[in-house]
Enzyme design. Sequence first.
Site, PDB file in Angstrom:
ATOM      1  N   LYS A  56       0.816  -1.335  -0.101  1.00  0.00           N
ATOM      2  CA  LYS A  56      -0.078   0.186  -0.234  1.00  0.00           C
ATOM      3  C   LYS A  56       0.866   1.371  -0.177  1.00  0.00           C
ATOM      4  O   LYS A  56       0.626   2.191  -0.758  1.00  0.00           O
ATOM      5  CB  LYS A  56      -1.263  -0.039   1.398  1.00  0.00           C
ATOM      6  N   THR A  77       4.006   1.272  -0.988  1.00  0.00           N
ATOM      7  CA  THR A  77       4.629   1.338  -2.127  1.00  0.00           C
ATOM      8  C   THR A  77       3.797   2.030  -3.241  1.00  0.00           C
ATOM      9  O   THR A  77       4.201   2.727  -4.188  1.00  0.00           O
ATOM     10  CB  THR A  77       5.049  -0.229  -2.913  1.00  0.00           C
ATOM     11  N   ARG A 137       2.925   8.220   6.937  1.00  0.00           N
ATOM     12  CA  ARG A 137       3.110   7.993   8.376  1.00  0.00           C
ATOM     13  C   ARG A 137       4.406   7.626   8.570  1.00  0.00           C
ATOM     14  O   ARG A 137       5.135   6.886   7.907  1.00  0.00           O
ATOM     15  CB  ARG A 137       2.324   6.955   9.041  1.00  0.00           C
ATOM     16  N   LYS A 163       7.583  -7.040   9.731  1.00  0.00           N
ATOM     17  CA  LYS A 163       7.372  -6.475   8.277  1.00  0.00           C
ATOM     18  C   LYS A 163       8.315  -5.564   7.695  1.00  0.00           C
ATOM     19  O   LYS A 163       8.282  -5.444   6.566  1.00  0.00           O
ATOM     20  CB  LYS A 163       6.091  -5.558   8.651  1.00  0.00           C
ATOM     21  N   ALA A 200      -3.141   0.907  12.218  1.00  0.00           N
ATOM     22  CA  ALA A 200      -4.519   1.403  12.075  1.00  0.00           C
ATOM     23  C   ALA A 200      -5.396   0.080  13.062  1.00  0.00           C
ATOM     24  O   ALA A 200      -6.448   0.381  13.040  1.00  0.00           O
ATOM     25  CB  ALA A 200      -4.974   1.520  10.747  1.00  0.00           C
ATOM     26  N   PHE A 203      -3.094  -0.483   7.053  1.00  0.00           N
ATOM     27  CA  PHE A 203      -3.739  -1.673   6.712  1.00  0.00           C
ATOM     28  C   PHE A 203      -5.050  -1.779   6.041  1.00  0.00           C
ATOM     29  O   PHE A 203      -5.288  -0.952   5.039  1.00  0.00           O
ATOM     30  CB  PHE A 203      -4.145  -2.288   8.212  1.00  0.00           C
ATOM     31  N   PHE A 219       2.672  -8.333  -8.935  1.00  0.00           N
ATOM     32  CA  PHE A 219       4.247  -9.154  -8.545  1.00  0.00           C
ATOM     33  C   PHE A 219       4.576  -9.943  -9.836  1.00  0.00           C
ATOM     34  O   PHE A 219       3.842 -10.019 -10.685  1.00  0.00           O
ATOM     35  CB  PHE A 219       4.062  -9.853  -7.378  1.00  0.00           C
ATOM     36  N   TRP A 271       6.579  -1.191  -8.367  1.00  0.00           N
ATOM     37  CA  TRP A 271       7.630  -1.672  -7.374  1.00  0.00           C
ATOM     38  C   TRP A 271       8.865  -2.316  -8.678  1.00  0.00           C
ATOM     39  O   TRP A 271      10.047  -1.511  -8.295  1.00  0.00           O
ATOM     40  CB  TRP A 271       7.457  -3.012  -6.761  1.00  0.00           C
TER      41      TRP A 271
END
Length: 637
Positions: A89, A91, A113, A124, A344, A372, A460, A489
């Site tokens: 998200k 990214t 954030r 993560k 979140a 999230f 991906f 990405w």
Amino acid sequence: MTFEKKPVTPSPLELLDPVPSDIDIAHAAVIKPIKQLADEIGLLDDELEMYGKYKAKVTLDVLDRLKDVPDGKYIDVTAITPTPLGEGKTTTTVGLSQALGAHLGKSLFTCIRQPSQGPTFGIKGGAAGGGYSQVIPMEDFNLHLTGDIHAITAANNLVAAALDSRMYHESRQSDEALFRRLCPPDNNGKREFAPIMFRRLKKLGIDKTNPDDLTEEEFSKFVRLDVDPETITWRRIVDTNDRHLREIEIGIGPKEGGHSRRTGFDIAVASEIMAILALTTDLADMRERFGRAVVATSKAGDTVTMDDLGVAGAVTVLMKDAIKPTLMQTVEGTPALVHAGPFANIAHGNSSIIADKIALKLADYVLTESGFGADIGMEKFFDIKCRYSGLIPNVVVLVATVRALKMHGGGPKVTAGAPLDAAYTTENLELLEKGLVNLEVHIENALKFGIPTVVAVNSFKDDTKAEVELVREAAMKAGAANAVVTRHWMEGGLGAIDLAKAVVEACELPSDFKFLYPLKGTSIKEKIEIICKEIYGADGVTYEPLAEKKVELYTRLGFDEIPMCMAKTHLSMSHDPTLKGRPTGFTVPIRDIRASVGAGFLYPLLGDMSTMPGLPTRPAYYEIDIDFETGEVLGLS
């Protein structure tokens, strides 16, 4: 004076195949001196506070200077229910900003954030984006940045220490002795109230300026807070995933005289001080919010606030620099404001109102990010953040991945640090189709708020053309204004140009924004049940005895007319992380409800939700080190 919103000069980006590591891309990027970037977007020298060559805090003076400048378009980036790996998200937020600002020539700002050290060193990893769509300097972003979370930790723990100290001294001293220490006489024998004490006097309805003029009844009310230890909700914090601090006992030293109690630590970004930082509008508003933050109730059932403790002014001083967002840039030289914190699932989970307002004055398009899945981050963005900011978004961008949708279709368990099962790296349209229900429910929920929704299918390397096209078609059928496959990405802004064009078009569509529930005329339970039924799809809600007690208390105290900030798992639409797809037939258990009155919400705890994460067996910090020759950070992702 007129102000012209202008695009920035893009930074060149060399795309390699295979894609290098995130930190290698960050180190290879061409980075502008932050003063150059500030000049390009129209910030003045005296509106910057430099933190080295590549980041700076932005003062709130810019809001006064540009108060008459029209706001830009406002776009919220959210996502479907993710796997534990995350679905890109941030990214996508960064890639979209690079497409808009570096390739379509739009005046653009990204508001994201500040990451917590918890996930950076836990499962993560960092939160600067990834691949060729990230914010730089990446190691600065993911580590200390400009110290805001440290300031929050210091301020939060000062409040905790003040509370326990006050209880300790009240237990050992008479009213007269307390009074002598709270209002000591000067050399002439004259007593005076400390300035902050007048806030408590006003709350108590006492109109006196001389301590010696207090009546016996006023004296008794003023001098003793008489905190009920069973009602304390203020916990200490640390910005590390440390499960062993979830429940602790304090006050067991030889000098505490048996004044021990059970308490615990939360992760730093779950602090109400972080929530206040995210939702405040200026320094004066922040000071007022700190003052009314409730830490406990008295044995008589009255609220005990930071102002009652006399600590709110000191907390504001600790936070006076943290209120300013940090200016950074993407790998393609587009501007980003970094402010407030993540999570979140256990917190507010959105970037700050202040950062968004500054960006909206400086740019024609502003991307802000909700944490999230849309069931938590987006819902809190609309029902909490938009209420207090008065800002109305033009578009929702919903990030979806083939990987997550296969998981929701019944695919094998996805575990951070473990190789993906072949089901996720080979074409499987049947599995994918079963999981599309999760995408559909998030689109439906976004449309309930009346805002056009664009789906970004974050592709991906192992996704097939048939798979991403299936997701795109399902999104359009579910009511999305558009659905676009992205490869940011791997390709940076180039891979998100079609998404950027779709977002620009969607910004011109009509909208009919509405909140999910009204603040007045709906009880605490009604608000909770509306969210659980309308957003999560629950059949109903149950309340454990502690939660029932809190509903009664907060209703009596008048806290029933503020929003709800639901603390629940991010791994399911429900409260149960094992329930994937679009769960039905479940009932949400409310374990507890805590009050963040300064921030302006209550937060119910759903099921086993913890406000302090733990570390995995193989944490991310195993990979992190430093190159002694170059000084560069290694292994950060």
